[in-house]
Design an enzyme around this catalytic site. Sequence first.
Site, mmCIF file in Angstrom:
data_model
loop_
_atom_site.group_PDB
_atom_site.id
_atom_site.type_symbol
_atom_site.label_atom_id
_atom_site.label_comp_id
_atom_site.label_asym_id
_atom_site.label_seq_id
_atom_site.Cartn_x
_atom_site.Cartn_y
_atom_site.Cartn_z
ATOM 1 C CB CYS A 71 -0.879 0.236 0.650
ATOM 2 S SG CYS A 71 -1.913 1.187 1.648
ATOM 3 C CG ASN A 73 -1.907 6.186 -0.222
ATOM 4 O OD1 ASN A 73 -1.418 7.913 -0.887
ATOM 5 N ND2 ASN A 73 -3.194 6.250 -0.669
ATOM 6 C CG HIS A 162 -2.920 -1.535 -9.066
ATOM 7 N ND1 HIS A 162 -4.157 -1.029 -8.485
ATOM 8 C CD2 HIS A 162 -1.935 -1.826 -8.985
ATOM 9 C CE1 HIS A 162 -3.364 -0.523 -7.591
ATOM 10 N NE2 HIS A 162 -2.057 -1.171 -7.714
ATOM 11 C CG ASN A 193 -6.522 -3.456 -5.918
ATOM 12 O OD1 ASN A 193 -6.869 -2.908 -4.807
ATOM 13 N ND2 ASN A 193 -5.568 -3.833 -6.424
ATOM 14 C CD GLU A 211 -7.792 0.824 -1.911
ATOM 15 O OE1 GLU A 211 -6.387 0.095 -1.342
ATOM 16 O OE2 GLU A 211 -7.061 2.170 -1.633
ATOM 17 C CB CYS A 220 -5.719 3.146 -4.133
ATOM 18 S SG CYS A 220 -4.734 2.022 -4.556
ATOM 19 N N GLY A 223 -2.239 2.731 -6.792
ATOM 20 C CA GLY A 223 -3.819 2.513 -7.961
ATOM 21 C C GLY A 223 -2.545 4.010 -8.318
#
Length: 280
Positions: A71, A73, A162, A193, A211, A220, A223
């Site tokens: 992830c 973030n 993704h 995602n 997600e 995201c 993303g």
Amino acid sequence: MKFTKMHGCGNDYVYVNCFTEKVDHPEETAILVSDRHFGIGSDGLILIKPSDVADFEMDMYNADGSRGAMCGNGIRCVAKYVYDNGLTDKTRITVSTGSGIKTLDLSVENGCVKTVRVNMGSPVLEAEKIPVVSDTSRVISQPITVAGKDFFYTALSMGNPHAVVFLDDVENLKIEEIGPEFEHHRNFPDRVNTEFIKVIDDHTIQMRVWERGSGETLACGTGACAAAVASILNHKVSSRKVSVLLRGGELQIEWAGEGQPVYLTGPAVTVFTGEYPAGK
């Protein structure tokens, strides 16, 4: 269990310092703490652990209890947590994740981390490795029918799968209807995602994201990286530095091209600390 709630552009997680705390059932705990009515409220749970191969380990779980590999973030907030709480005094650290070891550069102001630049590694474009079911070795602007509607999508992995879809309008998209249909589409054996993208100009894109395991989130990081890479591959932008406008804020993505790493830069914010269950 002592915790800290943090967010990167509104993509929020509950963080637990496993140098001092122990979480016996993280899958169940993630579901409980993520509940926005009866829990703390978050997109998932991230455990910060010691590592034998890096400075720290990030062990993450989505809001539905499923395990996440990476992830963008979340990892920036890990960097902020370990620096701001004195677990390190370095402004360049390594963090072990489910998708490998990531290197992070911390920007510090007045003793606290404000922004973090993350080497997210090179995007994976081979369909089999993403994974995505396809008759071609790569999936770049390929047709797909989802919920009876036709789209074109580009698939890649940034440590997690993704699907990037370009649209003329994302504000009025009924993402709560189409998002789950993409997530569970037969083309994506590990779910996916999905980033829905509107191109603003030659270096700016607008993004909404669904997600897997969490639903729509305000941001995201992986993303945003996938969206920027797909925008470059599809010649939607001309710059190798792309600003991604999300519902929770803005992220900066840099990618020099195939075989090169993607760099993600953005903020990390501490919201509050507490103990769960409260009063125990």
